[in-house]
Design a protein around this motif. Structure first.
Motif, short mmCIF file in Angstrom:
data_model
loop_
_atom_site.label_atom_id
_atom_site.label_comp_id
_atom_site.label_asym_id
_atom_site.label_seq_id
_atom_site.Cartn_x
_atom_site.Cartn_y
_atom_site.Cartn_z
N PHE A 56 0.83 -1.20 0.00
CA PHE A 56 0.00 0.00 0.00
C PHE A 56 0.87 1.26 0.00
CE2 PHE A 56 0.77 -1.40 4.29
CZ PHE A 56 0.98 -0.26 5.03
N PRO A 57 0.40 2.34 -0.65
CA PRO A 57 1.20 3.56 -0.77
C PRO A 57 0.85 4.59 0.29
CG PRO A 57 -0.64 3.66 -2.28
CD PRO A 57 -0.79 2.37 -1.51
N GLY A 58 1.82 5.44 0.60
CA GLY A 58 1.55 6.63 1.38
C GLY A 58 1.07 7.74 0.47
N GLY A 59 0.67 8.86 1.05
CA GLY A 59 0.23 10.01 0.27
C GLY A 59 1.22 11.16 0.38
N GLY A 60 0.94 12.24 -0.33
CA GLY A 60 1.86 13.37 -0.29
C GLY A 60 1.25 14.65 -0.82
N VAL A 61 1.99 15.74 -0.62
CA VAL A 61 1.63 17.07 -1.11
C VAL A 61 2.84 17.66 -1.81
CG1 VAL A 61 0.78 19.37 -0.49
CG2 VAL A 61 0.02 17.37 0.82
N VAL A 151 -4.55 14.10 -7.19
CA VAL A 151 -4.28 12.99 -8.10
C VAL A 151 -4.41 11.67 -7.34
CG1 VAL A 151 -2.60 11.92 -9.63
CG2 VAL A 151 -2.71 14.42 -9.45
N PRO A 152 -5.41 10.84 -7.68
CA PRO A 152 -5.52 9.53 -7.04
C PRO A 152 -4.58 8.52 -7.68
CG PRO A 152 -7.31 9.83 -8.58
CD PRO A 152 -6.51 11.11 -8.62
N PHE A 153 -4.13 7.57 -6.91
CA PHE A 153 -3.34 6.48 -7.48
C PHE A 153 -3.54 5.24 -6.62
CE2 PHE A 153 -0.62 8.65 -4.52
CZ PHE A 153 0.12 7.66 -3.90
N SER A 154 -3.27 4.08 -7.20
CA SER A 154 -3.53 2.84 -6.48
C SER A 154 -2.55 1.75 -6.89
CB SER A 154 -4.97 2.36 -6.75
OG SER A 154 -5.14 2.04 -8.11
N LEU A 155 -2.43 0.77 -6.04
CA LEU A 155 -1.69 -0.46 -6.30
C LEU A 155 -2.68 -1.61 -6.17
CD1 LEU A 155 1.46 0.28 -4.14
CD2 LEU A 155 1.45 0.09 -6.62
N ASP A 156 -2.86 -2.39 -7.22
CA ASP A 156 -3.73 -3.55 -7.14
C ASP A 156 -3.14 -4.68 -7.97
OD1 ASP A 156 -4.28 -2.69 -9.69
OD2 ASP A 156 -6.32 -2.05 -9.26
N LEU A 157 -3.91 -5.77 -8.13
CA LEU A 157 -3.44 -6.98 -8.81
C LEU A 157 -2.10 -7.43 -8.24
CD1 LEU A 157 -4.31 -6.00 -12.51
CD2 LEU A 157 -5.73 -7.24 -10.87
N VAL A 158 -2.00 -7.40 -6.91
CA VAL A 158 -0.75 -7.73 -6.23
C VAL A 158 -0.52 -9.24 -6.22
CG1 VAL A 158 0.53 -7.56 -4.07
CG2 VAL A 158 -0.98 -5.69 -4.78
N THR A 159 0.69 -9.65 -6.56
CA THR A 159 1.11 -11.04 -6.42
C THR A 159 2.46 -11.07 -5.70
OG1 THR A 159 2.14 -11.00 -8.62
CG2 THR A 159 -0.11 -11.87 -8.48
N ALA A 165 9.05 -20.51 -3.39
CA ALA A 165 8.51 -20.27 -4.74
C ALA A 165 7.00 -20.51 -4.83
CB ALA A 165 9.23 -21.12 -5.79
N VAL A 166 6.32 -20.62 -3.70
CA VAL A 166 4.87 -20.75 -3.67
C VAL A 166 4.25 -19.36 -3.52
CG1 VAL A 166 2.89 -21.69 -2.40
CG2 VAL A 166 4.96 -23.07 -2.73
N ALA A 167 3.20 -19.09 -4.26
CA ALA A 167 2.55 -17.78 -4.20
C ALA A 167 1.89 -17.57 -2.84
CB ALA A 167 1.51 -17.66 -5.31
N VAL A 168 1.96 -16.34 -2.35
CA VAL A 168 1.25 -15.98 -1.12
C VAL A 168 -0.25 -16.08 -1.40
CG1 VAL A 168 0.83 -14.17 0.59
CG2 VAL A 168 3.12 -14.45 -0.40
N PRO A 169 -1.01 -16.82 -0.59
CA PRO A 169 -2.42 -17.10 -0.93
C PRO A 169 -3.34 -15.89 -0.89
CG PRO A 169 -1.87 -17.99 1.23
CD PRO A 169 -0.59 -17.55 0.62
N ARG A 170 -3.01 -14.90 -0.09
CA ARG A 170 -3.89 -13.74 0.04
C ARG A 170 -3.07 -12.47 -0.10
NH1 ARG A 170 -8.74 -11.35 -0.66
NH2 ARG A 170 -9.38 -10.03 1.07
N THR A 171 -3.41 -11.63 -1.08
CA THR A 171 -2.70 -10.37 -1.29
C THR A 171 -3.69 -9.23 -1.35
OG1 THR A 171 -2.72 -10.69 -3.69
CG2 THR A 171 -0.75 -11.43 -2.49
N LEU A 172 -3.23 -8.07 -0.89
CA LEU A 172 -4.06 -6.87 -0.85
C LEU A 172 -3.29 -5.69 -1.41
CD1 LEU A 172 -5.27 -7.33 2.85
CD2 LEU A 172 -6.62 -7.83 0.81
N GLY A 173 -3.99 -4.81 -2.10
CA GLY A 173 -3.40 -3.56 -2.57
C GLY A 173 -3.92 -2.39 -1.76
#
Length: 222
Positions: A56-61, A151-159, A165-173
């Motif tokens: 997840f991202p922080g914000g700024g000015v 300006v909005p921005f986002s991080l999603d479709l996180v893997t 080498a096994v994928a993390v089962p639960r990811t959040l953006g």
């Protein structure tokens, strides 16, 4: 803790907290009637909570014509070696967007995917990204000249991938915003827990701003 049963349907609802990741939780449901003597039955079951990773991202000015950055945070219940996500920026006012890892041993890259879209990737070297919460990288940018804008921005479709080498089962953006301040002031509204929104006005240093309000939404002159 926090589990409840719908009296009408009998469905059990429970939302585990982040600190309950990678745990096994035993629930016991007891049903009884009002007979004499009362009859009852008990049934137990287990709920296994998976590991997770949150990016997840922080914000700024930032003032127009200036450069700045926001932090990219990671919160994880398991060690990982690679993280990928889709980065979306909702305006072309942020230019020269680039990624700079800040955690030792981590490399990163941004690949353009179209207007306002990038693929973000971060990978560790010999040491995995540790469990817990920390700043993983910084997203750097410049604010082009123009009017003030949020300006909005986002991080999603996180893997993400674990050390095996096994994928993390639960990811959040996550999502946030950058306030770009030009000559005109800009007003930002935040929700409040007491029902009254919080208002923040951004403007040039040394400037004075008058905020007017009305309860009459049909009066465009107020």
């Amino acid at each position: 803790a926090g589990a409840r049963i719908d009296r009408g349907t009998g469905v059990i609802y429970w939302m585990p907290a982040r600190n309950q990741a990678a745990t096994t939780n035993v629930f016991a449901v007891v049903v009884s009637d009002d007979g004499t003597p009362p009859a009852s039955a008990t049934n137990s079951f287990r709920v296994i909570v998976d590991d997770y990773l949150e990016l997840f991202p922080g914000g700024g000015v930032v003032e127009t014509g200036q450069s700045s950055n926001v932090a990219l945070w990671v919160r994880s219940s398991v060690q990982v070696t690679n993280v990928r996500a889709a980065l979306w920026i909702g305006s072309d006012r942020l230019t020269n967007v680039r990624l700079t890892p800040v955690l030792a041993g981590v490399a990163g890259a941004l690949q353009p995917q179209g207007p306002g879209a990038w693929e973000l990737s971060l990978s560790s070297g010999s040491e995995p990204i540790p469990v817990g919460e920390r700043v993983l990288a910084q997203l750097e940018f410049s604010a082009s000249p123009g009017e003030s804008v949020i300006v909005p921005f986002s991080l999603d479709l996180v893997t993400a991938w674990q050390t095996n080498a096994v994928a993390v089962p639960r990811t959040l953006g996550g999502a946030n915003r950058v306030v770009v301040v030009g000559v005109q002031p800009v007003l930002e509204v935040f929700p409040s827990t007491n029902g009254s929104p919080a208002l923040v006005v951004y403007g040039q240093p040394g400037s004075s701003v008058v905020v007017e309000s009305t309860l009459d939404l049909g009066n465009s002159e107020s």
